[in-house]
Design an enzyme around this catalytic site. Structure first.
Site, PDB file in Angstrom:
ATOM      1  CG  ASN A 214      -1.557  14.210 -12.406  1.00  0.00           C
ATOM      2  OD1 ASN A 214      -2.336  13.941 -11.497  1.00  0.00           O
ATOM      3  ND2 ASN A 214      -0.255  14.278 -12.209  1.00  0.00           N
ATOM      4  CG  PHE A 255     -10.021  18.275  -9.327  1.00  0.00           C
ATOM      5  CD1 PHE A 255      -8.810  18.921  -9.487  1.00  0.00           C
ATOM      6  CD2 PHE A 255     -10.112  17.260  -8.394  1.00  0.00           C
ATOM      7  CE1 PHE A 255      -7.704  18.555  -8.738  1.00  0.00           C
ATOM      8  CE2 PHE A 255      -9.018  16.879  -7.637  1.00  0.00           C
ATOM      9  CZ  PHE A 255      -7.813  17.535  -7.809  1.00  0.00           C
ATOM     10  N   GLY A 259     -11.298  29.266 -10.975  1.00  0.00           N
ATOM     11  CA  GLY A 259     -10.281  30.040 -10.285  1.00  0.00           C
ATOM     12  C   GLY A 259      -9.340  30.699 -11.264  1.00  0.00           C
ATOM     13  CB  CYS A 266       1.584  17.171 -10.539  1.00  0.00           C
ATOM     14  SG  CYS A 266       2.526  16.373  -9.217  1.00  0.00           S
TER      15      CYS A 266
END
Length: 440
Positions: A214, A255, A259, A266
């Site tokens: 992550n 990814f 933005g 998460c």
């Protein structure tokens, strides 16, 4: 196999349902009676595409059950998945009180060998705490019952969780207990028929793998967002840059979309938990600290663009906001950019008319009867009486609106696009002011 899943939140309900889908008998425990009532009445307490139908199918087949009884859940499965919440503590660390409570219940009531599986996202060393909690309960009972603790982190994307579970890229198993490894191979046998996706490692490496994954994805997002902000200053186009660097197979395209910041349950929590774990071990993760700081700053970019266009005093103005969830195909608004934008607009005197295909009920739960926030029945209805439009979530239905009607409905034909949905050239041709992220 008979499997117990403790917790019917996002991870627990998806895990239990998918394990039942491939033929296991699954009992899901939750101490929140309202959740169990919803599930037993044929509903689900979360939004995830396809999950409701799968739950109902497996309940009807008798493979999936729900209970509030701890005694029943401990007795049911040899394999006990712990999938409870690990909310961030005040210092950013993961709060493990629900995980250790579940472990203590197992230790207090178990009468035979159990494999206790940490499915929740937990920091390195949690398996040791779970093992200690179970041992203490057994010692209080003067019992010596064998058990194993396994780390089996989840890699589920909200909005695509069923596919992620049923067609996994990898299945990480952290344990050195041969009996536990064999049982976990049986649990996941149906997911390994094409080729073996199971990666077995020591428990601490498995715990770190989840956080590392992550953190890497969050790093890619923040990196592109910072480049997008630079592109704004340089007159470059971040979309062209993305194509240029993503074509390199060492980088790839995933990814790399610029933005208005990441959110959800998460990435923000896991990045901060990993930073905190490192700090406890006297390591300063400078890159991840910068990733988190960059993301928090990025959540203000849309508001900054609105203020640059209309001024700091927005008193009396109304803004349409498309998208409340932190990403499409979910109703999750935890750490969502929409909340930063909406509350920032209020602070400057503006009101908001919002539309989201599934997250408006969640927004009403968060903001109650806030008079400065109105909800529209459709994306186009949200534009009525609005001074301008801000897009926060990239729902598919926002991709090709009727631009002629959109332009006519807005007092000022201006779009502040936090997800770069449209072509700047096309917007100019439509006579619409278009403020995107890093687009020329």
């Amino acid at each position: 196999m008979r499997i117990t899943v403790i917790g019917t939140g996002y991870v627990g309900l998806v895990t239990g349902t998918c394990l039942a889908e491939v033929g296991n008998d699954v009992l899901c425990l939750d101490l929140d009676a309202s959740k169990i009532e919803i599930l037993n009445n044929g509903g689900i307490p979360i939004h995830e595409p396809g999950l409701l139908e799968m739950v109902r199918r497996n309940v009807a087949a008798g493979r999936l059950q729900f209970t509030t009884s701890i005694e029943e859940s401990v007795a049911f499965g040899v394999v006990q998945f712990i999938a409870v919440g690990t909310p961030p503590d005040e210092d950013g660390s993961a709060d493990l009180k629900y995980v250790t409570a579940a472990a203590r219940n197992i230790g207090r009531l178990m009468t035979e060998y159990k494999v206790i599986v940490d499915k929740s996202t937990v920091p390195v060393g949690t398996a040791d705490k779970v093992r200690q909690a179970v041992m203490e309960e057994l010692q209080d009972r003067n019992e010596s019952i064998p058990f194993a603790v396994v780390s089996n982190p989840e890699f589920l994307k909200e909005g695509a969780a069923l596919n992620d579970f049923l067609r996994p890229d990898r299945i990480v198993i952290g344990t050195e207990d041969a009996r536990a490894i064999e049982l976990m191979r049986n649990v996941y046998a149906q997911f390994n028929r094409n080729h073996d996706r199971m990666v077995v490692m020591d428990v601490r490496s498995a715990e770190l793998t989840k956080y590392a994954a992550n953190a890497m994805l969050a790093t890619r997002i923040s990196f592109m967002n910072e480049l997008a902000n630079l592109a704004d200053k340089l007159g470059a186009d971040i979309e062209q840059v993305r194509l240029g660097i993503g074509s390199d197979p060492r980088i790839g395209f995933d990814f790399l979309y610029a933005g208005c910041g990441y959110g959800g349950s998460c990435f923000p929590k896991d990045v901060n938990a990993l930073i905190n774990t490192a700090r406890e071990n006297e390591i300063d993760l400078k890159v991840l600290s910068a990733v988190d700081q960059a993301n928090e700053k990025q959540k203000h970019v849309l508001l900054d663009k609105i203020v640059a266009r209309f001024g700091a005093d927005l008193n009396g103005m109304n803004f349409a906001v498309w998208g409340l969830a932190f990403k499409p195909n979910t109703d999750d608004m935890r750490a969502a950019t929409s909340r930063v934008l909406i509350e920032g607009l209020w602070a400057r005197g503006a009101t908001v008319t919002a539309y989201d295909p599934v997250a408006m009920a969640e927004s009403k739960r968060i903001y109650r009867d806030e008079p400065r926030l109105r909800y529209a029945d459709s994306a186009m209805d949200a534009l009525d009486g609005a001074d301008a439009l801000a897009i926060v979530t990239e729902w598919k239905e926002f991709r090709v609106p009727n631009f002629e009607s959109l332009k006519a409905a807005l007092i000022t034909p201006a779009i502040f696009d936090g997800r770069n949905l449209y072509s700047p050239e096309f917007m100019r041709a439509q006579g619409i002011e278009y403020y995107a992220i890093g687009r020329r």
